[in-house]
Design a protein around this motif. Sequence first.
Motif, PDB file in Angstrom:
ATOM      1  N   VAL A 160       2.249  18.372 -81.863  1.00 45.10           N
ATOM      2  CA  VAL A 160       1.528  19.286 -80.968  1.00 45.10           C
ATOM      3  C   VAL A 160       2.127  19.222 -79.572  1.00 45.10           C
ATOM      4  N   GLU A 161       2.453  20.374 -79.025  1.00 50.27           N
ATOM      5  CA  GLU A 161       2.912  20.479 -77.647  1.00 50.27           C
ATOM      6  C   GLU A 161       2.019  21.471 -76.923  1.00 50.27           C
ATOM      7  N   ILE A 162       1.947  21.335 -75.610  1.00 48.72           N
ATOM      8  CA  ILE A 162       1.177  22.331 -74.865  1.00 48.72           C
ATOM      9  C   ILE A 162       1.903  23.667 -74.927  1.00 48.72           C
ATOM     10  N   LEU A 163       1.188  24.741 -74.713  1.00 44.99           N
ATOM     11  CA  LEU A 163       1.772  26.072 -74.820  1.00 44.99           C
ATOM     12  C   LEU A 163       2.910  26.255 -73.826  1.00 44.99           C
ATOM     13  N   LYS A 164       4.054  26.753 -74.319  1.00 46.12           N
ATOM     14  CA  LYS A 164       5.204  26.985 -73.449  1.00 46.12           C
ATOM     15  C   LYS A 164       5.036  28.285 -72.672  1.00 46.12           C
ATOM     16  N   ILE A 169      -4.021  21.589 -76.806  1.00 45.81           N
ATOM     17  CA  ILE A 169      -4.463  20.212 -76.612  1.00 45.81           C
ATOM     18  C   ILE A 169      -5.558  19.958 -77.655  1.00 45.81           C
ATOM     19  N   PRO A 170      -5.377  18.997 -78.550  1.00 46.28           N
ATOM     20  CA  PRO A 170      -6.279  18.823 -79.694  1.00 46.28           C
ATOM     21  C   PRO A 170      -7.588  18.125 -79.339  1.00 46.28           C
ATOM     22  N   VAL A 171      -8.456  18.835 -78.655  1.00 47.43           N
ATOM     23  CA  VAL A 171      -9.753  18.313 -78.219  1.00 47.43           C
ATOM     24  C   VAL A 171     -10.858  19.050 -78.968  1.00 47.43           C
ATOM     25  N   TYR A 172     -11.746  18.284 -79.607  1.00 50.89           N
ATOM     26  CA  TYR A 172     -12.803  18.855 -80.434  1.00 50.89           C
ATOM     27  C   TYR A 172     -14.113  18.092 -80.212  1.00 50.89           C
ATOM     28  N   GLY A 173     -15.207  18.676 -80.695  1.00 54.48           N
ATOM     29  CA  GLY A 173     -16.522  18.082 -80.504  1.00 54.48           C
ATOM     30  C   GLY A 173     -16.769  16.851 -81.359  1.00 54.48           C
ATOM     31  N   VAL A 174     -17.542  15.923 -80.788  1.00 55.83           N
ATOM     32  CA  VAL A 174     -18.007  14.726 -81.494  1.00 55.83           C
ATOM     33  C   VAL A 174     -19.530  14.716 -81.368  1.00 55.83           C
ATOM     34  N   ASN A 175     -20.216  14.790 -82.498  1.00 56.13           N
ATOM     35  CA  ASN A 175     -21.660  15.038 -82.514  1.00 56.13           C
ATOM     36  C   ASN A 175     -22.452  13.730 -82.454  1.00 56.13           C
ATOM     37  N   LEU A 176     -22.460  13.090 -81.294  1.00 62.42           N
ATOM     38  CA  LEU A 176     -23.230  11.865 -81.123  1.00 62.42           C
ATOM     39  C   LEU A 176     -24.728  12.163 -81.106  1.00 62.42           C
ATOM     40  N   THR A 203     -19.900  14.057 -67.447  1.00 61.39           N
ATOM     41  CA  THR A 203     -19.588  13.185 -66.308  1.00 61.39           C
ATOM     42  C   THR A 203     -18.144  13.429 -65.861  1.00 61.39           C
ATOM     43  N   GLU A 204     -17.818  14.703 -65.660  1.00 65.31           N
ATOM     44  CA  GLU A 204     -16.529  15.144 -65.122  1.00 65.31           C
ATOM     45  C   GLU A 204     -15.342  14.607 -65.914  1.00 65.31           C
ATOM     46  N   GLY A 205     -15.475  14.604 -67.241  1.00 66.40           N
ATOM     47  CA  GLY A 205     -14.348  14.272 -68.092  1.00 66.40           C
ATOM     48  C   GLY A 205     -14.018  12.796 -68.179  1.00 66.40           C
ATOM     49  N   LEU A 206     -15.005  11.946 -67.957  1.00 68.36           N
ATOM     50  CA  LEU A 206     -14.780  10.503 -68.060  1.00 68.36           C
ATOM     51  C   LEU A 206     -14.222  10.153 -69.437  1.00 68.36           C
ATOM     52  N   ILE A 207     -13.130   9.371 -69.455  1.00 73.19           N
ATOM     53  CA  ILE A 207     -12.499   8.976 -70.711  1.00 73.19           C
ATOM     54  C   ILE A 207     -13.154   7.703 -71.247  1.00 73.19           C
ATOM     55  N   LEU A 208     -13.465   7.728 -72.546  1.00 73.96           N
ATOM     56  CA  LEU A 208     -14.138   6.619 -73.208  1.00 73.96           C
ATOM     57  C   LEU A 208     -13.310   6.167 -74.410  1.00 73.96           C
ATOM     58  N   ASN A 209     -13.515   4.909 -74.807  1.00 77.51           N
ATOM     59  CA  ASN A 209     -12.878   4.433 -76.033  1.00 77.51           C
ATOM     60  C   ASN A 209     -13.936   4.213 -77.115  1.00 77.51           C
ATOM     61  N   GLY A 210     -13.493   3.774 -78.270  1.00 75.73           N
ATOM     62  CA  GLY A 210     -14.409   3.573 -79.381  1.00 75.73           C
ATOM     63  C   GLY A 210     -15.507   2.568 -79.089  1.00 75.73           C
ATOM     64  N   ASP A 252       6.160  17.254 -70.546  1.00 76.93           N
ATOM     65  CA  ASP A 252       6.327  15.882 -71.031  1.00 76.93           C
ATOM     66  C   ASP A 252       5.120  15.010 -70.697  1.00 76.93           C
ATOM     67  N   LEU A 253       3.968  15.624 -70.547  1.00 75.11           N
ATOM     68  CA  LEU A 253       2.780  14.868 -70.189  1.00 75.11           C
ATOM     69  C   LEU A 253       2.252  14.079 -71.387  1.00 75.11           C
ATOM     70  N   THR A 254       1.750  12.890 -71.120  1.00 71.66           N
ATOM     71  CA  THR A 254       1.068  12.130 -72.156  1.00 71.66           C
ATOM     72  C   THR A 254      -0.317  12.738 -72.391  1.00 71.66           C
ATOM     73  N   SER A 255      -0.975  12.293 -73.451  1.00 74.75           N
ATOM     74  CA  SER A 255      -2.315  12.808 -73.744  1.00 74.75           C
ATOM     75  C   SER A 255      -3.272  12.549 -72.583  1.00 74.75           C
ATOM     76  N   PHE A 256      -3.196  11.359 -71.969  1.00 70.30           N
ATOM     77  CA  PHE A 256      -4.081  11.047 -70.844  1.00 70.30           C
ATOM     78  C   PHE A 256      -3.761  11.924 -69.637  1.00 70.30           C
ATOM     79  N   GLU A 257      -2.475  12.174 -69.423  1.00 71.73           N
ATOM     80  CA  GLU A 257      -2.079  13.018 -68.282  1.00 71.73           C
ATOM     81  C   GLU A 257      -2.535  14.462 -68.491  1.00 71.73           C
TER      82      GLU A 257
END
Length: 297
Positions: free
Chosen positions: A204-208, A183-190, A232-239, A121-126
């Motif tokens: 989408v759920e995590i694998l059972k 977990i729907p994480v993909y590349g962003v080509n900055l 930077t160790e998974g630092l979360i950023l916004n738009g 039951d984790l949120t995306s951030f968790e």
Amino acid sequence: MIDAKKIANLIYLLDDTDTEVVEQIQGKILSYGYDALPFLEEAAMDDGEVLRLERLNFLIQELKKTLIVRDLKNWRDTNQDNLLDALLILERIEFPHVDAQTIQNKLDKIRLDAWLEFKYDLTSFEQIKVLNYVFFKVHKFKGNEDNYHGVDNSFLSKVLDNRTGNPVSLGIVYSLIAQRLNIPVYGVNLPQHFVLGYKSVEGVEILKSFNEESSLLNDEKGEVMFYINPFTEGLILNGESIRSFLEQLKIEPDPKYFSICSNLEIVKRVLRNLAFSYGKAKNEKKSRMVKNMLDQL
């Protein structure tokens, strides 16, 4: 089936002084394709004739390059959903005998360690918080600040061994683990950097189960909810963070810089990084070879 005696005779004639004859012989050997490679490598180990050895090594490199380009094109045309397959092809630029199963096992070990930490039951951030902990704290991956442009940073086997990489390679490993966990994480080509995006994908759920196959595809629809900086160790950023970064670079905030990129774009970026790294290492031969591969893609 290749005629061993015939190719042995062709190899023997490689020390001919007539360059036109040599070119014809080389063309014939190259026409055998992959089947000729073991014969060439065996001959190169035993041959003490300098000119013939030089020409043997040229043929070996040409064949390897041709085969890598062929397999990359085949991946591009038939199998772009599988990023790992492309990375295993790229490994052969530097490590022709890399063990794909060893790489799979190392990825599975990280995946298992992360899966054991998850609740359903984790949120995306968790989810990302848990994955960051396993990836950066337990397995100790980090950005290679000491040798940012090092050649090893572009090869998956070395990144997994050394636990260091550049933004692209760290992002690739991180996303491969995430996608195996649904977990729907993909590349962003900055430009001048590479980050990851967490996509909003319905259902989408995590694998059972650890052995359950991921159902994610790279072309799933959905907006990017937030961004992750693997360097930077998974630092979360916004738009707004992405927009500010682009403004600092004086680059127009094109929508493509805020969206998930294709696996093909990631592979091209790895090749560009690798060509630059070989150039800095004064290996112009390899740099030209990689640029040629990039052109052919």
